[in-house]
Design an enzyme around this catalytic site. Structure first.
Site, PDB file in Angstrom:
ATOM      1  N   ARG A 224     -42.836-172.691 -33.673  1.00  0.00           N
ATOM      2  CA  ARG A 224     -43.920-172.227 -34.546  1.00  0.00           C
ATOM      3  C   ARG A 224     -44.775-171.208 -33.792  1.00  0.00           C
ATOM      4  O   ARG A 224     -44.972-171.324 -32.573  1.00  0.00           O
ATOM      5  CB  ARG A 224     -44.814-173.391 -34.957  1.00  0.00           C
ATOM      6  N   HIS A 272     -39.105-164.944 -39.263  1.00  0.00           N
ATOM      7  CA  HIS A 272     -38.988-166.384 -39.589  1.00  0.00           C
ATOM      8  C   HIS A 272     -37.696-166.605 -40.397  1.00  0.00           C
ATOM      9  O   HIS A 272     -37.725-167.179 -41.492  1.00  0.00           O
ATOM     10  CB  HIS A 272     -40.212-166.887 -40.364  1.00  0.00           C
TER      11      HIS A 272
END
Ligand code: NDP
Ligand code: OXD
Length: 309
Positions: A224, A272
């Site tokens: 993350r 992502h």
């Protein structure tokens, strides 16, 4: 009884069709068309608008469309007493391991250096070495980290892994807890981050951690964004301690146009996009939980909220 589908990143029609096939009779509503909110008992969601789930008076369970649930847990209005299940899906796992293998191979085969040579029209022979000479360290040995470690191991890399609690993985030197982190880092040429974002892992990829890696080490960051102190990565790359980084997750997504990572010669970026849950496969996992819900049986992959993952 209805299920609310909420995601800007997934195709609602594909998911609806797959869920209809696997759970006949299930009514799937797609946000923002809620209908009567009182009829919604299940939510299947990725990055739902904060407050949305709290506004559903009869919601009984939340099924995440992602493996990481940090964004949902960070919503202070998220109903506290409902089960929250994360996505554990073979297609997500496979695509993540492929991504990790791709970028580890890129560094192992010095493709990043060949690309830089090409930009300077420099003809420089660099001979490949045996995979066993490259030491790959995986932060996080859960569903994704352990699969990536297995795939890398089967390609012959020298593998080590780090987790919160001790693990025993065939062919992987396992380290656990902060006390063993320095020993893990000291012998890691390519560091892969597959940790969940929690209070303990926020900012873990920082100057101090980079300094403990061997000089020239590479980073593949797929956990993350908030785990990485972006300024510290730039510092470590610009001062030559790290040799390169591949980054898929960012503090701010989409990455702003003027962000220094875009143009940095030693950073490769993906949006992502490291892994993907194929609706046909992901819906099977979700459908099993829906059947369990209807049957009053325990749900799978329930997040431990105290632990944060
Ligand atoms: P899991 O919950 O299965 O595994 C998490 C692992 O991290 C476990 O091994 C756990 O240790 C370890 N861990 C957690 N906290 C710590 C800590 N403080 N110190 C050391 N180890 C710790 O998660 P997944 O493998 O399914 O997913 C991992 C993360 O990958 C997700 O949370 C998400 O952030 C990211 N992700 C990114 C994607 C992308 O496209 N870029 C896609 C999917 C996921 P232990 O085993 O001891 O509990
Ligand atoms: C995630 C996912 O958690 O895409 O990032 O599953």
């Amino acid at each position: 009884m209805a299920l609310l589908f909420v995601s800007a990143a997934d195709d609602p029609n594909l998911w609806r069709a797959e869920l209809a096939r696997q759970v006949p009779g299930l009514e799937v509503r797609v946000y923002p068309d809620l209908g009567d909110p009182a009829e919604i008992e299940l939510a299947l969601a990725w990055l739902p608008p904060p407050g949305l789930l709290a506004s559903l008076p009869n919601l009984k369970a939340i099924l995440s469309l992602g493996a990481g649930v940090d964004a949902m847990l960070n919503d202070p209005t998220l109903p506290r007493d409902l089960p929250l299940c994360r996505l554990v899906d073979p297609s997500l796992t496979r695509t993540m391991s492929e991504y990790v293998l791709l970028h580890v191979l890129k560094y192992h085969r010095m493709q990043d250096l060949f690309a830089r040579d090409q930009r300077q029209a420099r003809w420089q022979l660099r001979l490949p070495r045996a995979p066993a000479t490259t030491r790959v360290g995986v932060l996080g040995l859960g569903v994704l980290g352990s699969d990536a470690a297995r795939m890398l191991r089967s390609h012959g890399f020298s593998l080590r892994g780090w987790s919160r609690t001790p693990k025993d993985l065939d062919g992987v030197a396992c380290f656990a807890g902060l006390g063993q982190l320095p020993a893990f880092l000291a012998e890691t040429d390519i560091l892969v981050c597959l940790l969940p974002l929690t209070g303990e892992t926020r900012g873990i990829l920082n100057r101090d951690l980079f300094a403990q890696l061997p000089e020239g080490a590479r980073l593949v960051h797929v956990g993350r964004g908030a785990q990485l102190v972006e300024a510290d990565l730039l510092h470590a790359l610009d001062h030559g301690h790290l040799g390169g980084a591949t980054v898929d997750v960012f503090v701010q997504e989409p990455l702003p146009q003027d962000h220094p990572f875009w143009a940095h010669p030693a950073i490769d970026i993906t949006p992502h996009a490291a892994s993907y849950s194929e609706p046909a496969v992901g819906a099977e996992v979700v459908a099993e939980n829906i059947r369990r819900f209807f049957g009053g049986r325990p749900l799978q992959h329930v997040v431990d909220r105290a632990r944060g993952y």
